[in-house]
Design a protein around this motif. Sequence first.
Motif, mmCIF file in Angstrom:
data_model
loop_
_atom_site.group_PDB
_atom_site.id
_atom_site.type_symbol
_atom_site.label_atom_id
_atom_site.label_comp_id
_atom_site.label_asym_id
_atom_site.label_seq_id
_atom_site.Cartn_x
_atom_site.Cartn_y
_atom_site.Cartn_z
ATOM 1 N N LEU A 1 0.821 -1.201 0.000
ATOM 2 C CA LEU A 1 0.000 0.000 0.000
ATOM 3 C C LEU A 1 0.863 1.263 0.000
ATOM 4 O O LEU A 1 0.579 2.224 -0.724
ATOM 5 C CB LEU A 1 -0.962 -0.006 1.184
ATOM 6 C CG LEU A 1 -1.910 1.179 1.294
ATOM 7 C CD1 LEU A 1 -2.777 1.333 0.042
ATOM 8 C CD2 LEU A 1 -2.805 1.010 2.534
ATOM 9 N N ALA A 2 1.923 1.281 0.789
ATOM 10 C CA ALA A 2 2.820 2.445 0.817
ATOM 11 C C ALA A 2 3.389 2.696 -0.581
ATOM 12 O O ALA A 2 3.441 3.840 -1.048
ATOM 13 C CB ALA A 2 3.946 2.227 1.827
ATOM 14 N N ASN A 3 3.769 1.635 -1.257
ATOM 15 C CA ASN A 3 4.295 1.767 -2.611
ATOM 16 C C ASN A 3 3.207 2.243 -3.573
ATOM 17 O O ASN A 3 3.435 3.132 -4.394
ATOM 18 C CB ASN A 3 4.881 0.438 -3.075
ATOM 19 C CG ASN A 3 5.528 0.545 -4.424
ATOM 20 O OD1 ASN A 3 6.393 1.388 -4.644
ATOM 21 N ND2 ASN A 3 5.123 -0.307 -5.345
ATOM 22 N N GLY A 4 2.013 1.667 -3.459
ATOM 23 C CA GLY A 4 0.917 2.031 -4.352
ATOM 24 C C GLY A 4 0.461 3.468 -4.183
ATOM 25 O O GLY A 4 0.161 4.151 -5.168
ATOM 26 N N VAL A 5 0.405 3.936 -2.959
ATOM 27 C CA VAL A 5 0.023 5.324 -2.700
ATOM 28 C C VAL A 5 1.047 6.261 -3.341
ATOM 29 O O VAL A 5 0.700 7.236 -4.009
ATOM 30 C CB VAL A 5 -0.128 5.592 -1.183
ATOM 31 C CG1 VAL A 5 -0.154 7.087 -0.884
ATOM 32 C CG2 VAL A 5 -1.383 4.921 -0.650
ATOM 33 N N ALA A 6 2.324 5.952 -3.173
ATOM 34 C CA ALA A 6 3.379 6.786 -3.747
ATOM 35 C C ALA A 6 3.313 6.764 -5.278
ATOM 36 O O ALA A 6 3.444 7.818 -5.921
ATOM 37 C CB ALA A 6 4.748 6.324 -3.262
ATOM 38 N N GLN A 7 3.084 5.597 -5.851
ATOM 39 C CA GLN A 7 2.991 5.502 -7.316
ATOM 40 C C GLN A 7 1.789 6.266 -7.859
ATOM 41 O O GLN A 7 1.816 6.739 -8.990
ATOM 42 C CB GLN A 7 2.944 4.045 -7.759
ATOM 43 C CG GLN A 7 4.275 3.341 -7.629
ATOM 44 C CD GLN A 7 4.234 1.910 -8.129
ATOM 45 O OE1 GLN A 7 3.186 1.280 -8.243
ATOM 46 N NE2 GLN A 7 5.406 1.386 -8.436
ATOM 47 N N ALA A 8 0.735 6.394 -7.044
ATOM 48 C CA ALA A 8 -0.462 7.141 -7.459
ATOM 49 C C ALA A 8 -0.305 8.647 -7.241
ATOM 50 O O ALA A 8 -1.237 9.403 -7.485
ATOM 51 C CB ALA A 8 -1.688 6.615 -6.706
ATOM 52 N N GLY A 9 0.852 9.061 -6.748
ATOM 53 C CA GLY A 9 1.101 10.480 -6.553
ATOM 54 C C GLY A 9 0.839 10.983 -5.157
ATOM 55 O O GLY A 9 0.931 12.185 -4.904
ATOM 56 N N GLY A 10 0.532 10.085 -4.226
ATOM 57 C CA GLY A 10 0.283 10.486 -2.851
ATOM 58 C C GLY A 10 1.501 10.294 -1.978
ATOM 59 O O GLY A 10 2.511 9.734 -2.399
ATOM 60 N N THR A 11 1.381 10.760 -0.757
ATOM 61 C CA THR A 11 2.436 10.579 0.232
ATOM 62 C C THR A 11 1.853 9.833 1.419
ATOM 63 O O THR A 11 0.979 10.356 2.118
ATOM 64 C CB THR A 11 2.984 11.946 0.703
ATOM 65 O OG1 THR A 11 3.466 12.658 -0.435
ATOM 66 C CG2 THR A 11 4.103 11.768 1.716
ATOM 67 N N PRO A 12 2.289 8.587 1.650
ATOM 68 C CA PRO A 12 1.785 7.844 2.802
ATOM 69 C C PRO A 12 2.283 8.465 4.100
ATOM 70 O O PRO A 12 3.453 8.808 4.212
ATOM 71 C CB PRO A 12 2.377 6.441 2.633
ATOM 72 C CG PRO A 12 3.164 6.437 1.377
ATOM 73 C CD PRO A 12 3.242 7.826 0.858
ATOM 74 N N LYS A 13 1.372 8.614 5.064
ATOM 75 C CA LYS A 13 1.764 9.132 6.376
ATOM 76 C C LYS A 13 1.664 8.010 7.401
ATOM 77 O O LYS A 13 2.658 7.650 8.013
ATOM 78 C CB LYS A 13 0.902 10.334 6.750
ATOM 79 C CG LYS A 13 1.178 11.538 5.835
ATOM 80 C CD LYS A 13 0.413 12.737 6.249
ATOM 81 C CE LYS A 13 1.197 13.445 7.333
ATOM 82 N NZ LYS A 13 0.584 14.668 7.801
ATOM 83 N N THR A 14 0.446 7.480 7.626
ATOM 84 C CA THR A 14 0.261 6.364 8.552
ATOM 85 C C THR A 14 -0.821 5.441 8.027
ATOM 86 O O THR A 14 -1.777 5.877 7.368
ATOM 87 C CB THR A 14 -0.153 6.836 9.966
ATOM 88 O OG1 THR A 14 -1.427 7.485 9.884
ATOM 89 C CG2 THR A 14 0.874 7.769 10.575
ATOM 90 N N PHE A 15 -0.672 4.165 8.325
ATOM 91 C CA PHE A 15 -1.691 3.157 8.040
ATOM 92 C C PHE A 15 -1.937 2.359 9.305
ATOM 93 O O PHE A 15 -1.017 2.116 10.087
ATOM 94 C CB PHE A 15 -1.250 2.159 6.959
ATOM 95 C CG PHE A 15 -0.894 2.767 5.634
ATOM 96 C CD1 PHE A 15 -1.686 3.740 5.050
ATOM 97 C CD2 PHE A 15 0.230 2.345 4.962
ATOM 98 C CE1 PHE A 15 -1.353 4.287 3.821
ATOM 99 C CE2 PHE A 15 0.572 2.877 3.730
ATOM 100 C CZ PHE A 15 -0.226 3.855 3.157
ATOM 101 N N ASP A 16 -3.165 1.911 9.485
ATOM 102 C CA ASP A 16 -3.519 0.953 10.532
ATOM 103 C C ASP A 16 -4.195 -0.206 9.815
ATOM 104 O O ASP A 16 -5.275 -0.036 9.240
ATOM 105 C CB ASP A 16 -4.456 1.588 11.556
ATOM 106 C CG ASP A 16 -4.722 0.683 12.749
ATOM 107 O OD1 ASP A 16 -4.311 -0.502 12.724
ATOM 108 O OD2 ASP A 16 -5.343 1.156 13.703
ATOM 109 N N ILE A 17 -3.549 -1.354 9.826
ATOM 110 C CA ILE A 17 -4.023 -2.508 9.058
ATOM 111 C C ILE A 17 -4.194 -3.690 9.996
ATOM 112 O O ILE A 17 -3.288 -4.029 10.755
ATOM 113 C CB ILE A 17 -3.021 -2.861 7.947
ATOM 114 C CG1 ILE A 17 -2.883 -1.681 6.988
ATOM 115 C CG2 ILE A 17 -3.449 -4.128 7.211
ATOM 116 C CD1 ILE A 17 -1.627 -1.669 6.179
#
Length: 143
Positions: free
Chosen positions: A65-81
């Motif tokens: 998900l961190a990689n996918g968010v970055a590839q979509a032009g976003g910046t990952p901050k935090t995830f809770d999974i």
Amino acid sequence: MPTRTARTTWTGNLARGSGRVELTSSGAGTYEVSFPKRAADDAEGTTSPEELIAAAHSACFAMSLANGVAQAGGTPKTFDITADVSLGPDPAGGFKLTGITLTVSGEVDGLDDDGFRAAAAAAKAGCPVSKALAGVDIHLVVQ
């Protein structure tokens, strides 16, 4: 890419036996396993293959998900999974994994809710652990 290793020692039969799972590659720990505690509502500090799969799946999904968010032009901050892995009877005999639910919430910059949902769906499909578990129904909940 390296190969990772875990080792299990087991003593006794299924009903009364027990074992120890060692995370050999990392040396991160050794964990008790037993079938009665695996099948119980309260594992009393003993892990199970399902919990270990849940740990692997949630960690793999987070990386994907961190990689996918970055590839979509976003910046990952935090995830809770959270990964919930269910064990149940197999109509062919014995037991099988009956389902996995990945629940994710997160904070990202540069993506709207639809973009985050699309990145999460792509992460679910692209995560190597998801691919390895393709025979199990994997449900994604994005919060």
